[in-house]
Design an enzyme around this catalytic site. Sequence first.
Site, short mmCIF file in Angstrom:
data_model
loop_
_atom_site.label_atom_id
_atom_site.label_comp_id
_atom_site.label_asym_id
_atom_site.label_seq_id
_atom_site.Cartn_x
_atom_site.Cartn_y
_atom_site.Cartn_z
N GLU A 316 0.83 -1.20 0.00
CA GLU A 316 0.00 0.00 0.00
C GLU A 316 0.87 1.26 0.00
O GLU A 316 1.90 1.33 0.67
CB GLU A 316 -0.94 0.00 1.21
CG GLU A 316 -1.85 -1.22 1.25
CD GLU A 316 -3.07 -1.03 2.14
OE1 GLU A 316 -3.25 0.09 2.67
OE2 GLU A 316 -3.84 -1.98 2.29
N GLU A 329 2.43 0.26 4.02
CA GLU A 329 2.53 -1.04 4.68
C GLU A 329 2.34 -2.15 3.65
O GLU A 329 1.94 -1.91 2.51
CB GLU A 329 1.46 -1.17 5.77
CG GLU A 329 0.04 -1.10 5.24
CD GLU A 329 -1.02 -1.14 6.33
OE1 GLU A 329 -0.64 -1.34 7.50
OE2 GLU A 329 -2.20 -0.96 6.01
N ASN A 331 0.17 -5.68 3.42
CA ASN A 331 -0.83 -6.57 4.01
C ASN A 331 -0.54 -7.98 3.51
O ASN A 331 -0.76 -8.29 2.34
CB ASN A 331 -2.25 -6.14 3.61
CG ASN A 331 -2.68 -4.89 4.35
OD1 ASN A 331 -2.59 -4.82 5.57
ND2 ASN A 331 -3.12 -3.88 3.62
N GLU A 337 -10.77 -6.20 -1.06
CA GLU A 337 -11.02 -5.68 -2.40
C GLU A 337 -10.26 -6.45 -3.49
O GLU A 337 -10.12 -5.95 -4.62
CB GLU A 337 -10.66 -4.20 -2.46
CG GLU A 337 -9.21 -3.87 -2.13
CD GLU A 337 -8.94 -3.68 -0.64
OE1 GLU A 337 -7.89 -3.14 -0.29
OE2 GLU A 337 -9.80 -4.11 0.18
N ARG A 382 -18.88 -2.03 -0.92
CA ARG A 382 -19.19 -2.86 0.24
C ARG A 382 -20.56 -2.45 0.77
O ARG A 382 -20.72 -1.35 1.32
CB ARG A 382 -18.14 -2.67 1.33
CG ARG A 382 -16.72 -2.88 0.85
CD ARG A 382 -15.74 -2.77 2.01
NE ARG A 382 -14.35 -2.76 1.54
CZ ARG A 382 -13.30 -2.91 2.34
NH1 ARG A 382 -13.48 -3.06 3.64
NH2 ARG A 382 -12.08 -2.89 1.85
N ASP A 577 -69.45 16.14 6.50
CA ASP A 577 -70.26 16.23 7.71
C ASP A 577 -71.18 15.04 7.90
O ASP A 577 -71.49 14.65 9.03
CB ASP A 577 -71.07 17.53 7.71
CG ASP A 577 -71.48 17.95 9.12
OD1 ASP A 577 -70.84 17.47 10.08
OD2 ASP A 577 -72.42 18.74 9.26
N ARG A 649 -62.67 27.08 11.36
CA ARG A 649 -63.14 27.52 12.68
C ARG A 649 -62.61 28.91 13.05
O ARG A 649 -62.02 29.11 14.12
CB ARG A 649 -62.71 26.49 13.73
CG ARG A 649 -63.35 25.13 13.54
CD ARG A 649 -62.72 24.10 14.44
NE ARG A 649 -63.34 22.78 14.28
CZ ARG A 649 -62.72 21.63 14.52
NH1 ARG A 649 -61.45 21.63 14.93
NH2 ARG A 649 -63.35 20.48 14.37
N ASP A 683 -67.39 30.75 14.07
CA ASP A 683 -66.79 30.76 15.39
C ASP A 683 -67.79 30.15 16.35
O ASP A 683 -69.00 30.43 16.27
CB ASP A 683 -66.43 32.17 15.85
CG ASP A 683 -65.79 32.16 17.23
OD1 ASP A 683 -64.62 31.78 17.34
OD2 ASP A 683 -66.50 32.49 18.22
N LYS A 746 -75.57 28.37 10.17
CA LYS A 746 -75.01 27.06 10.56
C LYS A 746 -75.77 26.54 11.77
O LYS A 746 -75.53 26.94 12.91
CB LYS A 746 -73.52 27.21 10.86
CG LYS A 746 -72.79 25.92 11.18
CD LYS A 746 -71.31 26.21 11.35
CE LYS A 746 -70.54 25.00 11.82
NZ LYS A 746 -70.63 23.87 10.90
N HIS A 776 -77.33 25.41 6.65
CA HIS A 776 -76.83 24.10 7.05
C HIS A 776 -77.59 23.64 8.28
O HIS A 776 -77.79 24.42 9.22
CB HIS A 776 -75.33 24.20 7.38
CG HIS A 776 -74.76 22.96 8.01
ND1 HIS A 776 -74.28 21.92 7.26
CD2 HIS A 776 -74.60 22.60 9.32
CE1 HIS A 776 -73.83 20.97 8.08
NE2 HIS A 776 -74.01 21.37 9.34
N HIS A 778 -79.01 19.82 10.69
CA HIS A 778 -78.95 18.38 10.95
C HIS A 778 -80.36 17.86 11.16
O HIS A 778 -81.26 18.62 11.53
CB HIS A 778 -78.08 18.09 12.18
CG HIS A 778 -76.62 18.31 11.95
ND1 HIS A 778 -75.71 17.31 11.82
CD2 HIS A 778 -75.91 19.47 11.79
CE1 HIS A 778 -74.51 17.81 11.61
NE2 HIS A 778 -74.60 19.14 11.59
N THR A 913 -68.36 23.18 17.53
CA THR A 913 -66.96 22.86 17.85
C THR A 913 -66.12 24.14 17.86
O THR A 913 -66.19 24.91 16.91
CB THR A 913 -66.38 21.88 16.81
OG1 THR A 913 -67.25 20.77 16.69
CG2 THR A 913 -65.01 21.42 17.22
#
Length: 1184
Positions: A316, A329, A331, A337, A382, A577, A649, A683, A746, A776, A778, A913
């Site tokens: 190396e 060095e 090896n 590799e 790798r 709704d 809201r 609101d 509402k 609106h 229910h 709500t």
Amino acid sequence: FLKESAIVGGMRSALGLLAVRRACCLSRSNNTSTHTLEYKPIKKVMVANRGEIAIRVFRACTELGIRTVAVYSEQDTGQMHRQKADEAYLIGKGLPPVAAYLDIPDIIKVAKENDVDAIHPGYGFLSERSDFAQACADAGVRFIGPSPEVVRKMGDKVEARAIAIRAGVPVVPGTDGPVTCLSEAQEFSNTYGFPIIFKAAYGGGGRGMRVVKEYEELEENYQRAYSEALAAFGNGALFVEKFVERPRHIEVQILGDKYGNVIHLYERDCSIQRRHQKVVEMAPAVQLDPHLRDRLTADSVNLARQVGYENAGTVEFLVDKHGRHYFIEVNSRLQVEHTVTEQITDVDLVHAQLHVCEGRSLPELGLKQDKIRINGFAIQCRVTTEDPARGFQPDTGRLEVFRTGEGMGIRLDSASAFQGAVISPHYDSLLVKVIASGNDLPAAAAKMNRALAEFRVRGVKTNIPFLQNVLSNDQFLYGTVDTQFIDENQELFNLKPVQNRAQKLLHYLGHVMVNGPTTPIPVKAKPSSIDPVIPPIPLGEPPVGFRDVLLREGPEGFAKAVRAHNGLLLMDTTFRDAHQSLLATRVRTHDLKQIAPFVAHNFSNLFSVENWGGATFDVAMRFLCECPWKRLQELRALLPNVPFQMLLRGANAVGYTNYPDNAVFKFCEVAKENGMDIFRVFDSLNYLPNLMLGMEAAGAAGGVVEASISYTGDVSDPMRQKYSLDYYLKLADELVRAGTHILNVKDMAGLLKPESSRMLIGALRDRFPDMPIHVHTHDTAGAGVAAMLACAEAGADIVDVAVDSMAGMTSQPSMGAIVACTKGTKFNTGITLENVYDYSEYWEVARGLYAPFDCTATMKSGNADVYENEIPGGQYTNLHFQAHSMGLGHKFKEVKKSYTEANKLLGDLIKVTPSSKIVGDLAQFMVQNSLTRAEVEERADELSFPLSVVEFLQGHIGIPHGGFPEPFRSKVLKNMPRVEGRPGASLPAMDFEALEKQLRETHGDDITPEDVMSAAMYPKVFQEFKEFTHQFGPVDCLNTRLFLDGPKIAEEFEVELERGKTLHIKALALGDLNKAGQREVFFELNGALRSVLVKDTVAMKEMHFHPKALKDVRGQVGAPMPGKVVEVKVKQGQTVEKGQPLCVLSAMKMETVVNSPLSGTVVKIYVNADSSLEGDDLILEITE
């Protein structure tokens, strides 16, 4: 002097040996029949290693007809390498994982007992230990590698360095021997300056290697390098070198035989490193000067010849920016590799190692230097279980999926990577080495990129996204990288998230199969097994609708067109709704999307479709685990011709609290950008400042502003005059003056009767002749159709309806009834009943999918008592469910009565709500604790009221008409702070840039502007939603029955991830409970077996019993209701006062503060945040 003499003596000895070997080689070349050394065939090879390299050697042995032996540690019993060998034996019993593979006596013992001829050390572990090579020789077992003496010399980097100097090979300035203490390192740095580098004297692989750039770092890095080297190689010796900055790391592959022949197989470029560990390797080195290549290879061969090197090895070098090379060095082993060298030279290095060990010469093997040629280019990546996003921290776990990339030019050297394999923390994180070959670097990189893209690894993190970034980097593709490449290219860490959708969905399905639905189920009913049939839809584009008018003429022109329209216009609430009222807001986007094209083609003359906002926003994330913005986007694409309407809201946007003004404005802007058209602004208290803010925000976004008057009471009853006709007209004056495009009434509770409808709408029409009026209501009492017809006769332009199968009771009046009743009159809706029937049939079947949430499970009809209790439609259903889920189903009549009393306690509120929720929370609190109105008023200063009630009294949602109730308010609040004026006015502006940055840091870079708004509205809900989708993937792709109930065993079904990508899944089996409390759930996915491990939460819960609070023990504080602990406000040992908040509980969106019943000291806490509690579960104990 003595040291130099020893080196010279060693050199003479080495030269003498080399002369002998050269003579032998010359004799062999002159007469090939004369063998100075005997050829000894190898019959059985042991690999003293594990994983990928063991398998690589086994394969080579098998090709040569050599029997193979594996060794394995106790932790490696399930590893693939032991299955690839002919024989496998346990070593290092009782030793730690790494130590087992370093147990030389045990390895030699196994080799001798099983007639092993030779041992291959692989790389790492004992591969560069001369004592191991010597132990093999002493035992009469051949070591497949250099001689023990050469291993010793090359393994000792200091001696190797001295040999290189003698051979005339350039070296980096460094210490002559290992440093024995910190002071020696300090002395070296004083001489040569910084930077320097510590290196392990007896090993490599980046371990024990530390760069020191300044004096202050010296001591710490010395200690770290020493301990790393000691742990990895059994010896902490270090030597010190001057650190060469920005070098290329070039290594040369060498091969020698027993006769003095040494050849090189050219070089590899290993410059792409992280912390001195190689990540990507290439051969040959790109843009390497040919003269430099010649010098590198010549120096490598000379060095090898100088020591009499035999077998495979690597020399190396560092190459600086000036083209100077320095020896690092040798090896003395096979490198990880080595594969890229094999690919470009067509030389099998392991075959060569085995043959050389048997005594064959390189020429005999056809390995002569002049015949070694570079052919093409190769790259090795790798693939590891390391997470680049977390500093390459190794990940562990079970490989749920492992699918590789293959094809022309791809080689895979795998370790123990297979589906079901467990990646342990004990060893290297390598899964597989991928080697790509091509004519040049770009060609090889393209093949590698393609192969990595084909990989599917699930269950653990991998470095594949990082490798793909490297392969796409221009600097890499030009071949101009050095060892600083990764550090200087931080964009490599901009990782593309791995989707992993299929496996995550299997996890979700397995979780539901084991633990039941993830969303709370109010009643024990199963979803229908019948899927709704979509009515026929014409081909082509849908007809033009009112949205075309809006897009063409803008909000003002749109409002004029609505007012000028002949006939009664309808708004369809089925998409919002209606299911909020009947099915607890649980209808999923999946079922809305299926019917949306039919609505586009057959109901183009609707005024609008209400499909977003209000409770659907948070419920989508909280319970349906889907993105509300994605719902809006997808429905907009499928329903392009009808205007969309949402519920805003006011200053609360789509939340239950106050937001900074800029958050409300930003929300409306983003909603408009995503396809919203009409903003119904209301609101809950008709508090004008809050209403005005919402109107301004919707108008600024370019939306149609539909300001709402929230209706309560009865304008036709002269005895009820708090909310009189005059009150509503004055409020309407303010809204019209503020610039609303449409005026809305509402009626959340369905309190409008025909007479009150005529009075209110008639008066509004007289006062505002040019203003479109929208009503609106229910149908809780059953009078909704009559009331809406009365509104139309009085001058209303639009009324709200729901398709028949989703109408009535707490929902809106029936669409079919209104259409039929107005047919042939001036109020004709222009809608054909046949289309209504088909539309209704779809929802009738679809509604069966939501049986666990259907209000008819507990509520069989509407009730005219709504005129007394004034409970809004959606809340009526929710209260019903909440009462049942809290064990109060038999007391629902009391709940309704308490609702009336709670409303009076709070001053007779308009109930929409979130004000309706406040009244409902107080009502349930009264029933749960058996409190009358009088008792609540009397004990108001000591009771632990629901948090919503306390915050209302503080002024958090505004000021109610007529003011707050006294003295009730003062007794509850005591000294608590109060909000004066509009609550949001005092809030600082929200920093969206900071919020987005925070979200990106937490969740990654795929954060959208819509995500930012979700987090702004509901921080905790959004966080939990992201965590859920990260764990379970896009569950919105599942049909509703699968989402709620999971598949049945042997059921086959398809899941469309996106257009053109469909999963075919079959549920196979459910495993038994294991020791970890998990069950393995088996599936077949696209024909392949998959399995997931799922924790059985029910079984785990059965193993844990939470203590109950004893009511007769004064200091034991129990949960006043079932729920989850949101926050614990005290610590053990803390002194508390009577009435002091102890913790906050949450259940079904209602938060309750649990206050201390007495003054004293907290002696023990039994809960923590996120603890799930049943009623009366012990929270903590207090002693007086």
